[in-house]
Scaffold this motif. Structure first.
Motif, PDB file in Angstrom:
ATOM      1  N   GLY A  31      11.235 -15.981 -32.016  1.00  0.00           N
ATOM      2  CA  GLY A  31      12.099 -15.371 -31.001  1.00  0.00           C
ATOM      3  C   GLY A  31      13.540 -15.252 -31.473  1.00  0.00           C
ATOM      4  N   SER A  32      14.015 -16.277 -32.175  1.00  0.00           N
ATOM      5  CA  SER A  32      15.391 -16.251 -32.689  1.00  0.00           C
ATOM      6  C   SER A  32      15.541 -15.254 -33.834  1.00  0.00           C
ATOM      7  CB  SER A  32      15.797 -17.651 -33.166  1.00  0.00           C
ATOM      8  OG  SER A  32      15.751 -18.575 -32.105  1.00  0.00           O
ATOM      9  N   ILE A  33      14.498 -15.154 -34.682  1.00  0.00           N
ATOM     10  CA  ILE A  33      14.538 -14.210 -35.810  1.00  0.00           C
ATOM     11  C   ILE A  33      14.646 -12.775 -35.298  1.00  0.00           C
ATOM     12  CG2 ILE A  33      13.156 -13.214 -37.671  1.00  0.00           C
ATOM     13  CD1 ILE A  33      12.043 -16.039 -38.174  1.00  0.00           C
ATOM     14  N   ILE A  34      13.793 -12.430 -34.334  1.00  0.00           N
ATOM     15  CA  ILE A  34      13.788 -11.060 -33.815  1.00  0.00           C
ATOM     16  C   ILE A  34      15.029 -10.786 -32.976  1.00  0.00           C
ATOM     17  CG2 ILE A  34      12.527  -9.427 -32.348  1.00  0.00           C
ATOM     18  CD1 ILE A  34       9.957 -10.888 -33.142  1.00  0.00           C
ATOM     19  N   GLY A  35      15.511 -11.813 -32.275  1.00  0.00           N
ATOM     20  CA  GLY A  35      16.659 -11.619 -31.404  1.00  0.00           C
ATOM     21  C   GLY A  35      18.000 -11.677 -32.103  1.00  0.00           C
ATOM     22  N   GLU A  36      18.018 -12.102 -33.381  1.00  0.00           N
ATOM     23  CA  GLU A  36      19.291 -12.243 -34.090  1.00  0.00           C
ATOM     24  C   GLU A  36      20.086 -10.935 -34.161  1.00  0.00           C
ATOM     25  OE1 GLU A  36      20.921 -14.644 -37.983  1.00  0.00           O
ATOM     26  OE2 GLU A  36      18.971 -13.669 -38.119  1.00  0.00           O
ATOM     27  N   PRO A  37      19.459  -9.776 -34.466  1.00  0.00           N
ATOM     28  CA  PRO A  37      20.248  -8.535 -34.468  1.00  0.00           C
ATOM     29  C   PRO A  37      20.871  -8.222 -33.109  1.00  0.00           C
ATOM     30  CG  PRO A  37      18.125  -8.212 -35.548  1.00  0.00           C
ATOM     31  CD  PRO A  37      18.068  -9.545 -34.896  1.00  0.00           C
ATOM     32  N   LEU A  38      20.202  -8.602 -32.015  1.00  0.00           N
ATOM     33  CA  LEU A  38      20.757  -8.376 -30.684  1.00  0.00           C
ATOM     34  C   LEU A  38      22.001  -9.223 -30.465  1.00  0.00           C
ATOM     35  CD1 LEU A  38      17.374  -8.440 -28.689  1.00  0.00           C
ATOM     36  CD2 LEU A  38      18.625  -6.433 -29.504  1.00  0.00           C
ATOM     37  N   ASN A  39      21.974 -10.453 -30.978  1.00  0.00           N
ATOM     38  CA  ASN A  39      23.148 -11.326 -30.873  1.00  0.00           C
ATOM     39  C   ASN A  39      24.301 -10.807 -31.716  1.00  0.00           C
ATOM     40  OD1 ASN A  39      21.707 -13.104 -29.212  1.00  0.00           O
ATOM     41  ND2 ASN A  39      20.950 -14.297 -30.952  1.00  0.00           N
ATOM     42  N   ILE A  40      23.985 -10.393 -32.934  1.00  0.00           N
ATOM     43  CA  ILE A  40      25.037  -9.923 -33.845  1.00  0.00           C
ATOM     44  C   ILE A  40      25.762  -8.711 -33.280  1.00  0.00           C
ATOM     45  CG2 ILE A  40      25.414  -8.830 -36.103  1.00  0.00           C
ATOM     46  CD1 ILE A  40      23.211 -10.667 -37.206  1.00  0.00           C
ATOM     47  N   HIS A  41      25.001  -7.791 -32.672  1.00  0.00           N
ATOM     48  CA  HIS A  41      25.600  -6.560 -32.158  1.00  0.00           C
ATOM     49  C   HIS A  41      25.927  -6.638 -30.664  1.00  0.00           C
ATOM     50  CE1 HIS A  41      25.033  -4.274 -35.867  1.00  0.00           C
ATOM     51  NE2 HIS A  41      23.847  -4.829 -35.981  1.00  0.00           N
ATOM     52  N   HIS A  42      25.810  -7.856 -30.091  1.00  0.00           N
ATOM     53  CA  HIS A  42      26.196  -8.091 -28.697  1.00  0.00           C
ATOM     54  C   HIS A  42      25.484  -7.125 -27.742  1.00  0.00           C
ATOM     55  CE1 HIS A  42      29.237 -10.630 -30.511  1.00  0.00           C
ATOM     56  NE2 HIS A  42      29.715  -9.595 -31.170  1.00  0.00           N
ATOM     57  N   ILE A  43      24.178  -7.022 -27.919  1.00  0.00           N
ATOM     58  CA  ILE A  43      23.375  -6.130 -27.088  1.00  0.00           C
ATOM     59  C   ILE A  43      22.729  -6.944 -25.964  1.00  0.00           C
ATOM     60  CG2 ILE A  43      21.396  -4.561 -27.031  1.00  0.00           C
ATOM     61  CD1 ILE A  43      21.931  -3.987 -30.005  1.00  0.00           C
ATOM     62  N   GLY A  44      23.100  -6.658 -24.707  1.00  0.00           N
ATOM     63  CA  GLY A  44      22.507  -7.307 -23.552  1.00  0.00           C
ATOM     64  C   GLY A  44      22.943  -8.752 -23.381  1.00  0.00           C
ATOM     65  N   ASN A  45      22.509  -9.350 -22.264  1.00  0.00           N
ATOM     66  CA  ASN A  45      22.760 -10.771 -22.030  1.00  0.00           C
ATOM     67  C   ASN A  45      21.540 -11.582 -22.471  1.00  0.00           C
ATOM     68  OD1 ASN A  45      20.830 -10.534 -19.948  1.00  0.00           O
ATOM     69  ND2 ASN A  45      22.424 -10.012 -18.442  1.00  0.00           N
ATOM     70  N   ALA A  46      21.565 -12.888 -22.239  1.00  0.00           N
ATOM     71  CA  ALA A  46      20.494 -13.762 -22.719  1.00  0.00           C
ATOM     72  C   ALA A  46      19.137 -13.371 -22.147  1.00  0.00           C
ATOM     73  CB  ALA A  46      20.827 -15.208 -22.375  1.00  0.00           C
ATOM     74  N   ALA A  47      19.117 -13.034 -20.861  1.00  0.00           N
ATOM     75  CA  ALA A  47      17.847 -12.647 -20.228  1.00  0.00           C
ATOM     76  C   ALA A  47      17.333 -11.335 -20.790  1.00  0.00           C
ATOM     77  CB  ALA A  47      18.033 -12.548 -18.714  1.00  0.00           C
TER      78      ALA A  47
END
Length: 339
Positions: A122-138
């Motif tokens: 989950g963290s591997i796939i979600g890392e690009p979302l965190n880097i580019h600040h896409i969406g909130n945690a949910a």
């Protein structure tokens, strides 16, 4: 940016590579002075149209992977330009290039080395979302589960680690990570070469389905010519850092105009004993020259059965040899012999 094709319809150019070069310096001595350079990519030029798959093929070490990484600016080009949607990536500063990366992603060759073993899926796939600040945690959690489903994995696998998956499943995780930011363009760097043959077709079919469903554009790098024919719209053949032939898939496979392309295609087994017994094999003599000291003239001439004096002396022009309005480019002094 658009260009007409053979059917008088316009194709939109998504990516344009112009005279791209990547040299790696050779240093020796106590003071590490540069004494030469490995010419991994040397003057590569091609366009990729929106929505197509361009297959890039060639022997190991010919510069395919370096080309893909340099296009995405993971390696800094020595020279040349890469235009993405009309914008020159080579001129962008680090911050601007970082923002641009969400539109361009890469699927790496080795699914065992490209996933961090200490991170959960989950963290591997979600890392690009965190880097580019896409969406909130949910939103990110929901997006990760959606991506896992999209690539054929159970969305409840988010808490597992890479070592708990097979090679094919790990590559699907890599594909999901590449899709996280909704990119338009993906460089697939030999995405099936490290997988079992029984799994390769599944991954290629997945990539093909995703292309149709999401409107993706691929640069598909591989040395498996039969798989490239299956997935590609056009094919570029690379030898010793240069593109030697580029054209529509069926034109290149059915009517190759470069001796190197002919040799590569002759190595593909045909599932017909009668045809296989009668067809002519092209056996290349000698070894691939060193990219640190490439031959003069045509780089293929030391191994070419058709080489003449001009091949030893002059670098062949990358010229148009297509028919009926279909583009078919080749860099060979004697391409007319095979036309």
């Amino acid at each position: 940016m658009t260009q007409e094709n053979g059917n008088n319809t316009e194709k939109e150019i998504l990516l344009s590579v112009q005279n791209l070069k990547k040299y790696f310096p050779i240093r020796r001595g106590v003071f590490r002075r540069q004494v030469g350079a490995v010419q991994a990519v040397d003057g590569v030029t091609f366009d990729i149209y929106k929505g197509e798959t361009l297959g890039l093929v060639g022997e190991s070490g010919c510069g395919k992977s370096t080309t893909g990484r340099t296009i995405l600016q993971l390696l800094t080009p020595t020279d040349g330009h890469v235009f993405y949607a009309g914008e020159d990536l080579t001129e962008l500063k680090r911050g601007a290039m970082r923002k641009k990366r969400r539109h361009m992603q890469m699927i790496f060759q080795d699914p065992y080395a490209s996933l961090n073993p200490r991170m959960q899926v989950g963290s591997i796939i979600g890392e690009p979302l965190n880097i580019h600040h896409i969406g909130n945690a949910a939103d990110r959690k929901e997006r990760v589960q959606e991506l896992l489903s999209l690539v054929g994995l159970n969305p409840y696998f988010v808490k597992r680690y890479p070592h708990e998956f097979s090679g094919g499943q790990r590559q699907r995780i890599g594909i999901a990570r590449a899709l996280a930011t909704n990119p338009d363009f993906i460089v697939a760097d030999e995405p099936i070469s490290a997988l079992d043959v029984s799994i390769q077709a599944q991954v290629v079919n997945l990539l093909d389905d995703l292309k149709k469903d999401l409107g993706l554009t691929y640069l598909f790098i591989a040395h498996d010519l039969s798989m490239v024919r299956y997935i590609s719209d056009r094919v570029a053949v690379m030898y010793l850092g240069r593109i030697v032939e580029l054209g529509e898939r069926d034109d290149v496979y059915d009517h190759p105009l470069h001796p190197y392309t002919q040799a590569l295609l002759s190595a593909i087994p045909i599932p017909d004993p009668d045809v296989e017994a009668t067809r002519k094999r092209v056996i290349l003599e000698g070894d691939v020259p060193s990219p640190a000291n490439p031959p003069t003239g045509c780089r293929f001439h030391p191994r070419c059965a058709y080489a003449t004096d001009i091949c030893h002396q002059e670098d062949p022009e990358f010229r148009e040899m297509g028919k009926d309005g279909r583009s078919h480019m080749v860099a060979c002094h004697h391409a007319e012999k095979f036309d």
